[in-house]
Design an enzyme around this catalytic site. Structure first.
Site, mmCIF file in Angstrom:
data_model
loop_
_atom_site.group_PDB
_atom_site.id
_atom_site.type_symbol
_atom_site.label_atom_id
_atom_site.label_comp_id
_atom_site.label_asym_id
_atom_site.label_seq_id
_atom_site.Cartn_x
_atom_site.Cartn_y
_atom_site.Cartn_z
ATOM 1 N N VAL A 43 69.026 -87.158 -44.914
ATOM 2 C CA VAL A 43 68.265 -86.202 -45.731
ATOM 3 C C VAL A 43 68.964 -86.010 -47.081
ATOM 4 O O VAL A 43 68.313 -86.002 -48.128
ATOM 5 C CB VAL A 43 68.100 -84.842 -45.009
ATOM 6 C CG1 VAL A 43 67.410 -83.829 -45.910
ATOM 7 C CG2 VAL A 43 67.307 -85.011 -43.713
ATOM 8 N N GLN B 160 57.109 -89.813 -33.628
ATOM 9 C CA GLN B 160 58.101 -89.492 -34.656
ATOM 10 C C GLN B 160 59.065 -90.631 -34.980
ATOM 11 O O GLN B 160 59.566 -91.328 -34.098
ATOM 12 C CB GLN B 160 58.893 -88.252 -34.211
ATOM 13 C CG GLN B 160 57.993 -87.043 -34.107
ATOM 14 C CD GLN B 160 58.709 -85.728 -33.870
ATOM 15 O OE1 GLN B 160 58.146 -84.847 -33.259
ATOM 16 N NE2 GLN B 160 59.924 -85.575 -34.370
ATOM 17 N N THR C 235 76.044 -87.112 -47.637
ATOM 18 C CA THR C 235 76.219 -88.478 -47.134
ATOM 19 C C THR C 235 75.197 -88.825 -46.042
ATOM 20 O O THR C 235 75.167 -89.944 -45.550
ATOM 21 C CB THR C 235 77.636 -88.647 -46.529
ATOM 22 O OG1 THR C 235 77.821 -87.580 -45.583
ATOM 23 C CG2 THR C 235 78.716 -88.594 -47.578
ATOM 24 N N HIS D 39 56.662 -89.491 -39.774
ATOM 25 C CA HIS D 39 56.115 -88.986 -38.507
ATOM 26 C C HIS D 39 54.582 -89.023 -38.566
ATOM 27 O O HIS D 39 53.983 -88.748 -39.608
ATOM 28 C CB HIS D 39 56.517 -87.533 -38.289
ATOM 29 C CG HIS D 39 57.986 -87.308 -38.086
ATOM 30 N ND1 HIS D 39 58.884 -88.305 -37.811
ATOM 31 C CD2 HIS D 39 58.704 -86.147 -38.098
ATOM 32 C CE1 HIS D 39 60.098 -87.769 -37.670
ATOM 33 N NE2 HIS D 39 60.009 -86.476 -37.847
ATOM 34 N N CYS E 57 60.571 -80.930 -39.839
ATOM 35 C CA CYS E 57 59.728 -81.955 -40.492
ATOM 36 C C CYS E 57 58.323 -82.050 -39.883
ATOM 37 O O CYS E 57 57.323 -82.096 -40.602
ATOM 38 C CB CYS E 57 60.422 -83.305 -40.427
ATOM 39 S SG CYS E 57 61.284 -83.611 -38.880
ATOM 40 N N ARG F 157 59.325 -89.931 -29.620
ATOM 41 C CA ARG F 157 60.064 -90.739 -30.600
ATOM 42 C C ARG F 157 59.612 -92.189 -30.468
ATOM 43 O O ARG F 157 59.551 -92.717 -29.356
ATOM 44 C CB ARG F 157 61.558 -90.628 -30.291
ATOM 45 C CG ARG F 157 62.451 -91.200 -31.366
ATOM 46 C CD ARG F 157 62.541 -90.356 -32.603
ATOM 47 N NE ARG F 157 63.085 -89.025 -32.344
ATOM 48 C CZ ARG F 157 63.080 -88.041 -33.249
ATOM 49 N NH1 ARG F 157 62.568 -88.228 -34.448
ATOM 50 N NH2 ARG F 157 63.588 -86.855 -32.946
HETATM 51 N N1 NAP Z 1 66.110 -86.506 -40.655
HETATM 52 C C1 NAP Z 1 65.063 -85.720 -40.781
HETATM 53 O O1 NAP Z 1 63.896 -86.132 -40.834
HETATM 54 C C2 NAP Z 1 65.243 -84.249 -40.889
HETATM 55 C C3 NAP Z 1 64.161 -83.502 -41.227
HETATM 56 C C4 NAP Z 1 64.288 -82.139 -41.337
HETATM 57 C C5 NAP Z 1 65.522 -81.559 -41.109
HETATM 58 N N2 NAP Z 1 66.589 -82.333 -40.773
HETATM 59 C C6 NAP Z 1 67.869 -81.654 -40.560
HETATM 60 O O2 NAP Z 1 68.765 -81.986 -41.599
HETATM 61 C C7 NAP Z 1 70.094 -82.041 -41.106
HETATM 62 C C8 NAP Z 1 70.724 -83.393 -41.410
HETATM 63 O O3 NAP Z 1 69.929 -84.428 -40.881
HETATM 64 P P1 NAP Z 1 70.170 -85.959 -41.233
HETATM 65 O O4 NAP Z 1 69.058 -86.675 -40.599
HETATM 66 O O5 NAP Z 1 70.427 -86.134 -42.695
HETATM 67 O O6 NAP Z 1 71.549 -86.225 -40.410
HETATM 68 P P2 NAP Z 1 72.698 -87.289 -40.692
HETATM 69 O O7 NAP Z 1 72.159 -88.491 -41.339
HETATM 70 O O8 NAP Z 1 73.424 -87.410 -39.397
HETATM 71 O O9 NAP Z 1 73.654 -86.546 -41.754
HETATM 72 C C9 NAP Z 1 74.403 -85.405 -41.429
HETATM 73 C C10 NAP Z 1 75.111 -84.867 -42.664
HETATM 74 O O10 NAP Z 1 75.773 -83.638 -42.334
HETATM 75 C C11 NAP Z 1 77.142 -83.756 -42.683
HETATM 76 N N3 NAP Z 1 77.976 -82.975 -41.746
HETATM 77 C C12 NAP Z 1 78.058 -83.128 -40.416
HETATM 78 N N4 NAP Z 1 78.951 -82.249 -39.902
HETATM 79 C C13 NAP Z 1 79.435 -81.547 -40.936
HETATM 80 C C14 NAP Z 1 80.398 -80.513 -41.080
HETATM 81 N N5 NAP Z 1 81.036 -79.998 -40.012
HETATM 82 N N6 NAP Z 1 80.648 -80.015 -42.307
HETATM 83 C C15 NAP Z 1 80.024 -80.522 -43.392
HETATM 84 N N7 NAP Z 1 79.106 -81.503 -43.338
HETATM 85 C C16 NAP Z 1 78.816 -82.019 -42.123
HETATM 86 C C17 NAP Z 1 77.438 -85.217 -42.573
HETATM 87 O O11 NAP Z 1 78.612 -85.521 -43.280
HETATM 88 P P3 NAP Z 1 79.575 -86.746 -42.840
HETATM 89 O O12 NAP Z 1 78.910 -87.999 -43.378
HETATM 90 O O13 NAP Z 1 80.842 -86.422 -43.517
HETATM 91 O O14 NAP Z 1 79.666 -86.733 -41.351
HETATM 92 C C18 NAP Z 1 76.186 -85.805 -43.192
HETATM 93 O O15 NAP Z 1 76.240 -85.689 -44.601
HETATM 94 C C19 NAP Z 1 69.994 -81.716 -39.616
HETATM 95 O O16 NAP Z 1 70.194 -80.320 -39.463
HETATM 96 C C20 NAP Z 1 68.576 -82.070 -39.283
HETATM 97 O O17 NAP Z 1 68.081 -81.344 -38.184
HETATM 98 C C21 NAP Z 1 66.487 -83.671 -40.664
#
Ligand code: NAP
Length: 329
Positions: A12, A153, A9, A234, A126, A227
């Site tokens: 990413v 970023q 959801t 980025h 990233c 940021r």
């Molecule tokens: N955004 C980027 O550019 C990027 C790049 C590289 C790596 N990342 C890494 O990828 C990860 C997610 O980033 P994002 O940007 O996609 O964040 P996000 O939009 O906040 O999404 C977080 C996701 O993790 C789920 N989640 C949170 N807590 C959880 C739990 N306790 N158990 C199971 N699922 C859980 C959330 O589910 P719910 O909707 O149910 O809360 C949601 O699907 C992070 O570790 C981030 O550091 C991000």
């Protein structure tokens, strides 16, 4: 192939599904997984609705591969549980990246390090991925001595909360803050948390992760991560000093021959990489290639990539493609 997308959801996770669909990744059963808050939600994949399930249900279904993008703590707690039932976890968080027992993989550079024993594989940060994509061929040819990187970023790197903050600020609406300060009309020199040495965690990722991926602990790297209110990707200003001298034309040729890298570099036509053009693309874009005239053997360049694509989802899916192709699961 039973595939789980954990964090389906999130920002990413959403792009992960697009990339899997575009690349026609062979899936016989797809599990969409998120926190308890999202269990029961419907998500569309290839025109079909899937119901989001919780973590324990997903472990019980023993997927072959789980693409994790659900934060570091979730990964620390749950990746070992998936690995225990035989799942290969490809994790987007920082939880396992610098752990010496786990590989940190950018497929174009070091996928050959992977074996069937690697059950938790780390996807780099990233800003690291786009940096090493451009540096790896140059390091091989000219040997990097020192690197200075400054990042600009995208807010999408912080997740859905940050995109909501910017939208609220555009609309002059109060709401939850992803950052300590407004991001609209601003530049915040603070990505992730501060560490004891005065650098942020994001800056130290840029120092440590390239050393592990390029297998060279001696690389001298310093970073500033900022940021900015941009969504497409980025950008990085990179100053790199080499042991050996180079020719700028050869650098352009080498990078344009590197799979996954596109050179956009023509000052006559105002051609250079920008996040609005990188958005939605899988490549890393390099331009503004020029000699640093202040010291020998030193190059300046500008690197842009969609952080949600090559910086996260695309890289993870490429790792999955590699382990499937090499029969490592
Ligand atoms: N955004 C980027 O550019 C990027 C790049 C590289 C790596 N990342 C890494 O990828 C990860 C997610 O980033 P994002 O940007 O996609 O964040 P996000 O939009 O906040 O999404 C977080 C996701 O993790 C789920 N989640 C949170 N807590 C959880 C739990 N306790 N158990 C199971 N699922 C859980 C959330 O589910 P719910 O909707 O149910 O809360 C949601 O699907 C992070 O570790 C981030 O550091 C991000």
């Amino acid at each position: 192939m039973k595939l789980a997308v954990v964090g389906a959801t999130g920002m990413v996770g959403n792009v992960m599904l697009k990339v899997l669909e575009e690349r026609n990744f062979p899936i016989t059963e797809l599990l969409l997984v998120a926190s308890e808050r999202s269990v029961g939600k419907q998500i569309l994949y290839k025109g079909e609705n899937y119901t989001v399930i919780g973590m324990q249900d997903a472990v019980n279904l023993r997927p072959d591969i789980a693409l994790f993008s659900a934060g570091g703590n979730t990964s620390l707690e749950w990746a070992p549980k998936f690995a225990e039932v035989g799942t290969t976890v490809i994790d987007n968080s920082s939880a396992w990246r610098m752990n010496p027992n786990h590989k940190l993989i950018v497929p174009e550079i070091n996928a050959q390090e992977l074996t069937a024993n690697d059950k938790i594989i780390a996807n780099p940060n990233c800003s690291t991925i786009q940096l090493v994509m451009a540096l790896a061929p140059l390091h091989k040819k000219y040997t990097i001595k020192r690197l200075v990187v400054s990042t600009y970023q995208s807010i999408t790197g912080t997740g859905v909360k940050a995109v909501q903050q910017l939208e609220n600020e555009y609309a002059n609406k109060k709401g939850e803050m992803a950052y300590h300060y407004p991001i609209h009309k601003n530049a915040i020199p603070h990505c992730d948390v501060f560490e004891a040495n005065g650098y942020t965690k994001e800056e130290m990722k840029l120092v440590n992760e390239p050393r592990k991926i390029l297998n060279d602990a001696s690389l001298a790297i310093t970073a500033t991560a900022v940021r900015i209110p941009v969504v497409g990707g980025h950008s990085e200003s990179v100053n790199v000093a080499f042991v050996n001298d180079f020719n700028e034309g050869d650098v352009r040729k080498l990078l344009s021959e590197t799979p996954g890298v596109t050179v956009q570099d023509n000052t006559d036509t105002n051609t250079y990489p920008m996040p609005i053009y990188a958005e939605g693309k899988n490549d890393v874009f390099v331009g503004r290639i020029r000699r640093d005239e202040s010291q020998p053997n030193t190059l300046n360049m500008w690197i842009v990539a969609d952080n949600l694509r090559k910086g996260a989802a695309t890289n993870a899916v490429q790792i999955a493609e590699y382990i499937v192709a090499e029969n490592l699961i």
